[in-house]
Design a protein around this motif. Structure first.
Motif, PDB file in Angstrom:
ATOM      1  N   LYS A 112       0.842  -1.188   0.000  1.00 35.47           N
ATOM      2  CA  LYS A 112       0.000   0.000   0.000  1.00 35.47           C
ATOM      3  C   LYS A 112       0.882   1.244   0.000  1.00 35.47           C
ATOM      4  O   LYS A 112       1.978   1.244   0.560  1.00 35.47           O
ATOM      5  CB  LYS A 112      -0.927   0.011   1.220  1.00 35.47           C
ATOM      6  CG  LYS A 112      -1.889  -1.171   1.260  1.00 35.47           C
ATOM      7  CD  LYS A 112      -2.801  -1.082   2.464  1.00 35.47           C
ATOM      8  CE  LYS A 112      -3.738  -2.278   2.538  1.00 35.47           C
ATOM      9  NZ  LYS A 112      -4.658  -2.347   1.400  1.00 35.47           N
ATOM     10  N   THR A 113       0.397   2.311  -0.583  1.00 37.95           N
ATOM     11  CA  THR A 113       1.159   3.554  -0.662  1.00 37.95           C
ATOM     12  C   THR A 113       1.195   4.247   0.696  1.00 37.95           C
ATOM     13  O   THR A 113       0.404   3.956   1.605  1.00 37.95           O
ATOM     14  CB  THR A 113       0.528   4.491  -1.707  1.00 37.95           C
ATOM     15  OG1 THR A 113      -0.818   4.793  -1.303  1.00 37.95           O
ATOM     16  CG2 THR A 113       0.506   3.827  -3.072  1.00 37.95           C
ATOM     17  N   ASP A 114       2.136   5.193   0.808  1.00 36.89           N
ATOM     18  CA  ASP A 114       2.259   5.949   2.056  1.00 36.89           C
ATOM     19  C   ASP A 114       1.016   6.794   2.310  1.00 36.89           C
ATOM     20  O   ASP A 114       0.611   6.979   3.469  1.00 36.89           O
ATOM     21  CB  ASP A 114       3.500   6.841   2.003  1.00 36.89           C
ATOM     22  CG  ASP A 114       4.783   6.027   1.956  1.00 36.89           C
ATOM     23  OD1 ASP A 114       4.728   4.826   2.331  1.00 36.89           O
ATOM     24  OD2 ASP A 114       5.823   6.578   1.552  1.00 36.89           O
ATOM     25  N   GLN A 115       0.412   7.318   1.249  1.00 43.91           N
ATOM     26  CA  GLN A 115      -0.798   8.129   1.432  1.00 43.91           C
ATOM     27  C   GLN A 115      -1.939   7.277   2.005  1.00 43.91           C
ATOM     28  O   GLN A 115      -2.674   7.722   2.892  1.00 43.91           O
ATOM     29  CB  GLN A 115      -1.229   8.757   0.102  1.00 43.91           C
ATOM     30  CG  GLN A 115      -0.288   9.833  -0.422  1.00 43.91           C
ATOM     31  CD  GLN A 115       0.928   9.256  -1.097  1.00 43.91           C
ATOM     32  OE1 GLN A 115       1.034   8.033  -1.255  1.00 43.91           O
ATOM     33  NE2 GLN A 115       1.859  10.115  -1.493  1.00 43.91           N
TER      34      GLN A 115
ATOM     35  N   ARG B 112      -3.859   5.579   9.319  1.00 42.37           N
ATOM     36  CA  ARG B 112      -3.369   6.042  10.618  1.00 42.37           C
ATOM     37  C   ARG B 112      -4.274   7.123  11.194  1.00 42.37           C
ATOM     38  O   ARG B 112      -4.629   7.114  12.381  1.00 42.37           O
ATOM     39  CB  ARG B 112      -1.935   6.553  10.464  1.00 42.37           C
ATOM     40  CG  ARG B 112      -1.254   6.834  11.794  1.00 42.37           C
ATOM     41  CD  ARG B 112       0.169   7.327  11.594  1.00 42.37           C
ATOM     42  NE  ARG B 112       0.997   6.295  10.972  1.00 42.37           N
ATOM     43  CZ  ARG B 112       1.456   6.328   9.729  1.00 42.37           C
ATOM     44  NH1 ARG B 112       1.138   7.346   8.928  1.00 42.37           N
ATOM     45  NH2 ARG B 112       2.199   5.366   9.258  1.00 42.37           N
ATOM     46  N   HIS B 113      -4.662   8.092  10.333  1.00 38.46           N
ATOM     47  CA  HIS B 113      -5.555   9.164  10.799  1.00 38.46           C
ATOM     48  C   HIS B 113      -6.911   8.598  11.235  1.00 38.46           C
ATOM     49  O   HIS B 113      -7.487   9.049  12.235  1.00 38.46           O
ATOM     50  CB  HIS B 113      -5.753  10.194   9.691  1.00 38.46           C
ATOM     51  CG  HIS B 113      -4.541  11.043   9.453  1.00 38.46           C
ATOM     52  ND1 HIS B 113      -3.784  11.565  10.481  1.00 38.46           N
ATOM     53  CD2 HIS B 113      -3.950  11.475   8.302  1.00 38.46           C
ATOM     54  CE1 HIS B 113      -2.776  12.273   9.990  1.00 38.46           C
ATOM     55  NE2 HIS B 113      -2.858  12.226   8.666  1.00 38.46           N
ATOM     56  N   LYS B 114      -7.397   7.623  10.484  1.00 35.13           N
ATOM     57  CA  LYS B 114      -8.687   7.035  10.835  1.00 35.13           C
ATOM     58  C   LYS B 114      -8.616   6.307  12.172  1.00 35.13           C
ATOM     59  O   LYS B 114      -9.524   6.429  13.018  1.00 35.13           O
ATOM     60  CB  LYS B 114      -9.112   6.066   9.723  1.00 35.13           C
ATOM     61  CG  LYS B 114     -10.530   5.544   9.892  1.00 35.13           C
ATOM     62  CD  LYS B 114     -10.947   4.727   8.691  1.00 35.13           C
ATOM     63  CE  LYS B 114     -12.399   4.247   8.861  1.00 35.13           C
ATOM     64  NZ  LYS B 114     -12.835   3.463   7.683  1.00 35.13           N
ATOM     65  N   LEU B 115      -7.511   5.580  12.380  1.00 40.67           N
ATOM     66  CA  LEU B 115      -7.353   4.884  13.653  1.00 40.67           C
ATOM     67  C   LEU B 115      -7.224   5.867  14.813  1.00 40.67           C
ATOM     68  O   LEU B 115      -7.784   5.659  15.903  1.00 40.67           O
ATOM     69  CB  LEU B 115      -6.126   3.961  13.591  1.00 40.67           C
ATOM     70  CG  LEU B 115      -6.231   2.751  12.665  1.00 40.67           C
ATOM     71  CD1 LEU B 115      -4.909   2.000  12.616  1.00 40.67           C
ATOM     72  CD2 LEU B 115      -7.346   1.826  13.115  1.00 40.67           C
ATOM     73  N   GLN B 116      -6.470   6.965  14.574  1.00 42.15           N
ATOM     74  CA  GLN B 116      -6.328   7.970  15.626  1.00 42.15           C
ATOM     75  C   GLN B 116      -7.664   8.628  15.954  1.00 42.15           C
ATOM     76  O   GLN B 116      -7.994   8.837  17.134  1.00 42.15           O
ATOM     77  CB  GLN B 116      -5.310   9.026  15.197  1.00 42.15           C
ATOM     78  CG  GLN B 116      -3.874   8.527  15.186  1.00 42.15           C
ATOM     79  CD  GLN B 116      -2.898   9.595  14.727  1.00 42.15           C
ATOM     80  OE1 GLN B 116      -3.309  10.685  14.308  1.00 42.15           O
ATOM     81  NE2 GLN B 116      -1.613   9.280  14.775  1.00 42.15           N
ATOM     82  N   SER B 117      -8.443   8.963  14.927  1.00 43.26           N
ATOM     83  CA  SER B 117      -9.754   9.580  15.175  1.00 43.26           C
ATOM     84  C   SER B 117     -10.679   8.611  15.908  1.00 43.26           C
ATOM     85  O   SER B 117     -11.431   9.004  16.814  1.00 43.26           O
ATOM     86  CB  SER B 117     -10.384  10.008  13.850  1.00 43.26           C
ATOM     87  OG  SER B 117     -10.597   8.889  13.005  1.00 43.26           O
ATOM     88  N   LYS B 118     -10.605   7.324  15.555  1.00 44.59           N
ATOM     89  CA  LYS B 118     -11.428   6.335  16.237  1.00 44.59           C
ATOM     90  C   LYS B 118     -11.026   6.193  17.700  1.00 44.59           C
ATOM     91  O   LYS B 118     -11.873   6.110  18.591  1.00 44.59           O
ATOM     92  CB  LYS B 118     -11.288   4.989  15.514  1.00 44.59           C
ATOM     93  CG  LYS B 118     -12.319   3.962  15.937  1.00 44.59           C
ATOM     94  CD  LYS B 118     -12.221   2.738  15.056  1.00 44.59           C
ATOM     95  CE  LYS B 118     -13.304   1.718  15.437  1.00 44.59           C
ATOM     96  NZ  LYS B 118     -13.231   0.511  14.576  1.00 44.59           N
ATOM     97  N   GLN B 119      -9.711   6.222  17.942  1.00 44.33           N
ATOM     98  CA  GLN B 119      -9.242   6.132  19.318  1.00 44.33           C
ATOM     99  C   GLN B 119      -9.638   7.363  20.126  1.00 44.33           C
ATOM    100  O   GLN B 119     -10.053   7.262  21.287  1.00 44.33           O
ATOM    101  CB  GLN B 119      -7.718   5.965  19.323  1.00 44.33           C
ATOM    102  CG  GLN B 119      -7.137   5.732  20.709  1.00 44.33           C
ATOM    103  CD  GLN B 119      -5.633   5.505  20.663  1.00 44.33           C
ATOM    104  OE1 GLN B 119      -5.038   5.566  19.583  1.00 44.33           O
ATOM    105  NE2 GLN B 119      -5.044   5.241  21.803  1.00 44.33           N
ATOM    106  N   GLN B 120      -9.537   8.546  19.511  1.00 38.98           N
ATOM    107  CA  GLN B 120      -9.954   9.769  20.200  1.00 38.98           C
ATOM    108  C   GLN B 120     -11.445   9.748  20.502  1.00 38.98           C
ATOM    109  O   GLN B 120     -11.875  10.181  21.577  1.00 38.98           O
ATOM    110  CB  GLN B 120      -9.596  10.981  19.352  1.00 38.98           C
ATOM    111  CG  GLN B 120      -8.106  11.248  19.241  1.00 38.98           C
ATOM    112  CD  GLN B 120      -7.789  12.396  18.312  1.00 38.98           C
ATOM    113  OE1 GLN B 120      -8.708  13.001  17.736  1.00 38.98           O
ATOM    114  NE2 GLN B 120      -6.513  12.712  18.162  1.00 38.98           N
ATOM    115  N   ALA B 121     -12.239   9.242  19.563  1.00 37.28           N
ATOM    116  CA  ALA B 121     -13.686   9.152  19.805  1.00 37.28           C
ATOM    117  C   ALA B 121     -13.986   8.206  20.962  1.00 37.28           C
ATOM    118  O   ALA B 121     -14.850   8.484  21.804  1.00 37.28           O
ATOM    119  CB  ALA B 121     -14.396   8.679  18.542  1.00 37.28           C
TER     120      ALA B 121
END
Length: 313
Positions: free
Chosen positions: A146-149, A155-164
């Motif tokens: 998978k590409t870095d993007q 990563r952003h999705k996992l972080q937002s899920k963890q913050q929620a």
């Protein structure tokens, strides 16, 4: 089993129709059915199961077409026997161990392990002979699937899920704290109301003379005990309270309590002549009578004061 009969296809339409039934679409078939041109016999029941054709020559031809004459380096296929177990000491035991019990998970996994080990022992020297490196350099970075993007989005999705999830957990804790605080507040208010009602009851008892203690005004503070002999720290009712209790009674019937009786009329032990209307015997140094002591501090008249003044000159 239902099958399609070729003879029945010709009887689908009337003889005057020149349309080939195999070329009809679903819509045309529906129209023909609505016009009554279709005849029964479209599906027939076949007896028995269809026999599967086993074309051995055709399969071999397909295998020859798929097979390509490539070098081993392009194929990297290895077919070897498993590495013999070190615990095997005799040929009989080796022959017995070659038969792997498929139901035994441990034995089956060990067979896979020894098979892979034999393949590695066979392929590594051959790759080294062909001058093919089998070790990855220290500065080698493999290309990710998978590409870095894409990984950044994950990563952003996992972080937002963890913050929620953290926010939800904090909200639950706050709700629990508020609920507990409200419960404590209700308990404190109920306790204050109970203390207030108890104090009002004590005040009413004190006003009615049922109690002479004012300890309830000090609140819930423990009373300090005065050092000394036991029993001295406890204060009983005052003399005034005792007198009132004796005079007016302590509860019960009060009507007719001051009424004179035969015994009280004949009892003269508490009679005092000196206090009976001021007609008692004279005390030493004092004038008796009704007007005793009335003119003791009376101011002299004007003439008497003038005479006393002239005498002083």
């Amino acid at each position: 089993m239902l099958g399609h009969d070729d003879d029945d296809e010709e009887s689908l339409l009337d003889s005057d129709s020149d349309i080939n039934p195999s070329e009809l679409t679903d819509k045309e078939l529906q129209e023909a059915f609505a016009q009554g041109k279709l005849k029964p016999g479209l599906n027939v029941v076949l007896e028995g199961k269809p026999k599967a054709s086993n074309d051995v020559d055709g399969l071999r031809q397909c295998l020859r077409d798929l097979k390509k004459d490539l070098e081993w380096l392009e194929r990297l296929d290895v077919t070897t026997a498993p590495v013999p177990d070190k615990r095997e000491q005799s040929g009989v035991e080796a022959a017995q161990s070659s038969e792997v019990n498929a139901e035994d998970d441990f034995q089956r996994e060990m067979c896979f392990y020894r098979q892979a080990q034999a393949a590695v022992l066979f392929a590594l020297p051959r790759l080294a002979k062909l001058k093919v490196s089998t070790r990855r350099p220290d500065d080698y970075f493999a290309e990710m699937a998978k590409t870095d993007q894409h990984m950044q989005k994950i990563r952003h999705k996992l972080q937002s899920k963890q913050q929620a999830m953290e926010k939800s957990e904090k909200a639950k804790q706050l709700r629990a704290l508020r609920k507990y605080g409200k419960k404590v507040q209700v308990e404190v208010i109920q306790k204050r109301q109970k203390e207030k009602s108890n104090m009002m009851n004590q005040i009413k008892k004190y006003q009615k003379g049922l109690s002479d203690k004012l300890d309830f005004l000090e609140g819930d503070q423990p009373q300090k005990k005065t050092p000394g002999a036991p029993g001295k720290g406890k204060k009983g009712p005052s003399a005034k309270r005792k007198y009132k209790d004796q005079k007016f009674g302590f509860g019960g019937r009060k009507k007719g309590s001051k009424m004179n009786t035969k015994e009280s009329f004949n009892d003269v032990s508490r009679f005092r002549a000196n206090v009976a209307h001021g007609k008692g015997p004279r005390r030493p140094g004092k004038k008796g009578g009704k007007n005793a002591g009335k003119n003791a501090n009376k101011r002299p008249g004007k003439n008497v004061r003038q005479k006393m003044k002239n005498k002083g000159r």
